[in-house]
Design an enzyme around this catalytic site. Structure first.
Site, PDB file in Angstrom:
ATOM      1  N   LEU A  62       0.864  -1.172   0.000  1.00  0.00           N
ATOM      2  CA  LEU A  62       0.000   0.000   0.000  1.00  0.00           C
ATOM      3  C   LEU A  62       0.903   1.226   0.000  1.00  0.00           C
ATOM      4  CD1 LEU A  62      -2.703  -0.872   2.719  1.00  0.00           C
ATOM      5  CD2 LEU A  62      -3.022  -0.863   0.235  1.00  0.00           C
ATOM      6  N   ASP A  63       0.437   2.321  -0.605  1.00  0.00           N
ATOM      7  CA  ASP A  63       1.200   3.569  -0.581  1.00  0.00           C
ATOM      8  C   ASP A  63       1.443   3.998   0.864  1.00  0.00           C
ATOM      9  OD1 ASP A  63       1.114   3.661  -3.333  1.00  0.00           O
ATOM     10  OD2 ASP A  63      -0.495   5.150  -3.425  1.00  0.00           O
ATOM     11  N   ARG A  64       2.506   4.744   1.078  1.00  0.00           N
ATOM     12  CA  ARG A  64       2.844   5.219   2.425  1.00  0.00           C
ATOM     13  C   ARG A  64       1.657   5.911   3.096  1.00  0.00           C
ATOM     14  NH1 ARG A  64       6.667  10.404   3.272  1.00  0.00           N
ATOM     15  NH2 ARG A  64       4.782  11.315   2.418  1.00  0.00           N
ATOM     16  N   THR A  66      -1.546   5.649   2.508  1.00  0.00           N
ATOM     17  CA  THR A  66      -2.786   4.872   2.564  1.00  0.00           C
ATOM     18  C   THR A  66      -2.740   3.949   3.775  1.00  0.00           C
ATOM     19  OG1 THR A  66      -2.884   4.870   0.137  1.00  0.00           O
ATOM     20  CG2 THR A  66      -4.268   3.272   1.279  1.00  0.00           C
ATOM     21  N   ARG A 163      -5.758   7.181  -6.741  1.00  0.00           N
ATOM     22  CA  ARG A 163      -5.453   8.599  -6.564  1.00  0.00           C
ATOM     23  C   ARG A 163      -5.555   9.357  -7.897  1.00  0.00           C
ATOM     24  NH1 ARG A 163      -0.080   7.980  -2.817  1.00  0.00           N
ATOM     25  NH2 ARG A 163      -0.138  10.265  -2.870  1.00  0.00           N
TER      26      ARG A 163
END
EC number: 5.4.99.-
Length: 215
Positions: A62-64, A66, A163
């Protein structure tokens, strides 16, 4: 990513499920999934997980910014099995987001191919020539004070897909440091991986892991 500003939260590990084959963890916003380049970016979810479960292996990220459900394998065979489920799009992921503005329609589908924006990486952008297929189903949950709470159901797993797709819809995710103009107004990016459905690597039983959105 603003490397110099990396200050991950020190929340205790939130274990959603644990067995001999896999782990499900609720990742906090602001924590990298895997280490970045440099000692100052070493603190990450997999390092914290491996401190408690030394055999844990990465399957997805997961993105930082998120938060939400991430799964890790406990064995090499489970890693292969689960990795194939992600690769073949056999998992089902749902996210909750708060986005700017009032979304007019009740639901929709976004199909816009994405590719890395090389001069501005790690940003991604829509490119109909070189982009890879990216598909997101979405549903409006409710309008809140000029913003909208959405449920997002990606069919593909491109980097920054949700996003960029929300930005392309004209309703960027609130607090997004890359694709929104109002990131400073919010304490975090309003994107959370709410649930993940997959088949257990031993026996194929269907399982679903959930973590309630903290916003």
């Amino acid at each position: 990513m603003m490397d110099a500003d990396y200050a991950p939260p020190d929340d205790p590990l939130d274990i959603l499920h644990e067995d001999a084959e896999l782990l499900a963890v609720n990742k906090p916003a602001g924590l990298l999934s895997v280490p970045g380049k440099g000692a100052h970016l070493a603190d990450c979810l997999i390092a914290r997980v491996q401190a408690v479960f030394p055999m844990a292996l990465l399957i997805h990220r997961l993105d930082r910014d998120t938060s939400g459900v991430m799964v890790f394998a406990q064995t090499k065979s489970a890693q292969r099995h689960l990795g194939l489920q992600f690769e073949k799009r056999q998992t089902k992921k749902t996210y909750v987001a708060r986005v700017a503005g009032e979304v007019a329609d009740k639901e929709g589908l976004i199909s816009l191919p994405l590719v890395v924006d090389w001069p501005n990486r790690p940003l991604q952008h829509v490119d109909f020539v070189t982009g890879k297929e990216a598909v997101t189903n979405w549903r409006r949950l409710r309008v809140e004070d000029g913003t909208t709470r959405m449920r997002l159901m990606p069919k593909t797993g491109r980097s920054h897909q949700l996003r960029v797709h929300m930005q392309a819809l004209g309703h960027p995710i609130l607090g997004d440091p890359f694709y929104s103009d109002d990131a400073a107004r919010y304490p975090r990016m309003m994107l959370h991986a709410e649930s993940l459905r997959l088949r257990h690597p031993q026996g194929g039983r269907g399982m679903q892991f959930k973590a309630k959105a903290p916003f």
